[in-house]
Design a protein around this motif. Structure first.
Motif, PDB file in Angstrom:
ATOM      1  N   MET A  81       0.839  -1.200   0.000  1.00  0.00           N
ATOM      2  CA  MET A  81       0.000   0.000   0.000  1.00  0.00           C
ATOM      3  C   MET A  81       0.879   1.257   0.000  1.00  0.00           C
ATOM      4  N   ILE A  82       0.388   2.292  -0.652  1.00  0.00           N
ATOM      5  CA  ILE A  82       1.090   3.571  -0.696  1.00  0.00           C
ATOM      6  C   ILE A  82       0.936   4.283   0.649  1.00  0.00           C
ATOM      7  N   THR A  83       2.029   4.820   1.147  1.00  0.00           N
ATOM      8  CA  THR A  83       2.005   5.663   2.340  1.00  0.00           C
ATOM      9  C   THR A  83       2.315   7.092   1.928  1.00  0.00           C
ATOM     10  N   LEU A  84       1.446   8.007   2.306  1.00  0.00           N
ATOM     11  CA  LEU A  84       1.655   9.432   2.045  1.00  0.00           C
ATOM     12  C   LEU A  84       2.089  10.088   3.348  1.00  0.00           C
ATOM     13  N   TYR A  85       3.203  10.782   3.306  1.00  0.00           N
ATOM     14  CA  TYR A  85       3.738  11.449   4.493  1.00  0.00           C
ATOM     15  C   TYR A  85       3.284  12.904   4.499  1.00  0.00           C
ATOM     16  N   THR A  86       2.630  13.281   5.579  1.00  0.00           N
ATOM     17  CA  THR A  86       2.006  14.595   5.689  1.00  0.00           C
ATOM     18  C   THR A  86       2.350  15.235   7.028  1.00  0.00           C
ATOM     19  N   PHE A  87       1.973  16.514   7.178  1.00  0.00           N
ATOM     20  CA  PHE A  87       2.112  17.182   8.465  1.00  0.00           C
ATOM     21  C   PHE A  87       0.936  16.857   9.374  1.00  0.00           C
ATOM     22  N   GLY A  88      -0.236  16.675   8.798  1.00  0.00           N
ATOM     23  CA  GLY A  88      -1.455  16.471   9.577  1.00  0.00           C
ATOM     24  C   GLY A  88      -2.303  17.728   9.574  1.00  0.00           C
ATOM     25  N   PRO A  89      -3.540  17.627  10.034  1.00  0.00           N
ATOM     26  CA  PRO A  89      -4.460  18.781   9.993  1.00  0.00           C
ATOM     27  C   PRO A  89      -3.988  19.939  10.868  1.00  0.00           C
ATOM     28  N   LEU A 108       7.995  17.775   2.769  1.00  0.00           N
ATOM     29  CA  LEU A 108       6.794  16.989   2.522  1.00  0.00           C
ATOM     30  C   LEU A 108       5.993  17.693   1.435  1.00  0.00           C
ATOM     31  N   PRO A 109       5.247  16.877   0.639  1.00  0.00           N
ATOM     32  CA  PRO A 109       4.953  15.463   0.816  1.00  0.00           C
ATOM     33  C   PRO A 109       5.949  14.564   0.092  1.00  0.00           C
ATOM     34  N   TYR A 110       5.899  13.296   0.488  1.00  0.00           N
ATOM     35  CA  TYR A 110       6.466  12.241  -0.323  1.00  0.00           C
ATOM     36  C   TYR A 110       5.674  10.976  -0.072  1.00  0.00           C
TER      37      TYR A 110
END
Length: 237
Positions: free
Chosen positions: A1-9, A49-51
């Motif tokens: 599965m693809i993981t998207l790296y984010t900062f969050g809301p 980010l993102p990656y």
């Protein structure tokens, strides 16, 4: 599965970075399964980010993520649109990413009241004795970056007027269509939605937000795409 790296809301937005929001909306448009990880900044291949991590294949930068998804999974985010329409969509993306973005950075980071309401919260984990020094250092780097790029050489009024022209252009191109190019979303809608949502964020008080809000079609567009892509997240404001 693809993981998207984010900062969050943050700020009532799905993410404070329009580039992260763009990448996630592209994944939503792709229909591919993915998961979110908020702890990837230290391991970011390009320090930003993102990656994504697709079974060990790391791809950084929202545009390169799009190109990877298109090639790896044979996805056409602009299906049904002509070469001329695709060229227009690309031009709109770059206007927002290479021009409006820097006005947004200025508004959030260089206007003291907005910084206090917004980015200052990013530093809560910094130990109190060091926090003011770290904040001053990072803001200085942002200021230098804006000066080097060019946006930071202008007055606040000039920045708002130039960025306002970007919003006027989007409003004119959108017209009464549900999406940028027509009846169905294209890849650039991920970018347009992300940048407009960030611009309209009520956390930040700025003439640019009020400039954009005069365009009813832009407000309706943001509400429509927010309801489609983030139905479980209360819209900012």
């Amino acid at each position: 599965m693809i993981t998207l790296y984010t900062f969050g809301p943050y700020f009532g937005l799905p993410d404070p970075s329009p580039f992260v929001m763009k990448a996630e909306v592209l994944l939503k448009l792709s229909g591919l399964p993915y998961q979110i990880n908020h702890r990837g900044l230290r391991g970011a291949p390009k320090g930003k980010l993102p990656y994504i991590d697709d079974n060990g294949q790391k791809v950084a930068d929202s545009t390169l993520i799009r190109l990877y998804l298109e090639r790896q999974y044979r996805i056409d985010f602009d299906a049904g649109y002509s070469a001329q329409e695709r060229a227009l969509a690309w031009s709109v993306e770059k206007m927002l990413e290479e021009h409006l973005y820097f006005a947004m950075v200025y508004i959030r980071w260089m206007i003291d009241a907005n910084f206090q309401r917004g980015p200052l919260g990013f530093f809560e984990q910094v130990p109190a004795p060091m926090r003011s020094m770290v904040v001053a250092m990072i803001r200085r780097k942002v200021r230098q970056s804006l000066h080097g790029q060019g946006m930071g050489r202008h007055s606040e009024a000039e920045i708002n007027e130039m960025a306002g022209r970007d919003l006027d252009a989007i409003a004119t191109l959108l017209g009464d269509k549900p999406y940028l190019l027509g009846e169905s979303a294209c890849g650039a809608d991920a970018t347009v939605y992300a940048f407009l949502a960030g611009t309209f964020c009520p956390t930040f008080e700025t003439p640019l937000r009020h400039w954009g809000e005069r365009h009813t079609n832009l407000r309706d567009y943001v509400d429509r795409l927010h309801a489609r892509f983030y139905p479980d997240l209360e819209p900012a404001g």
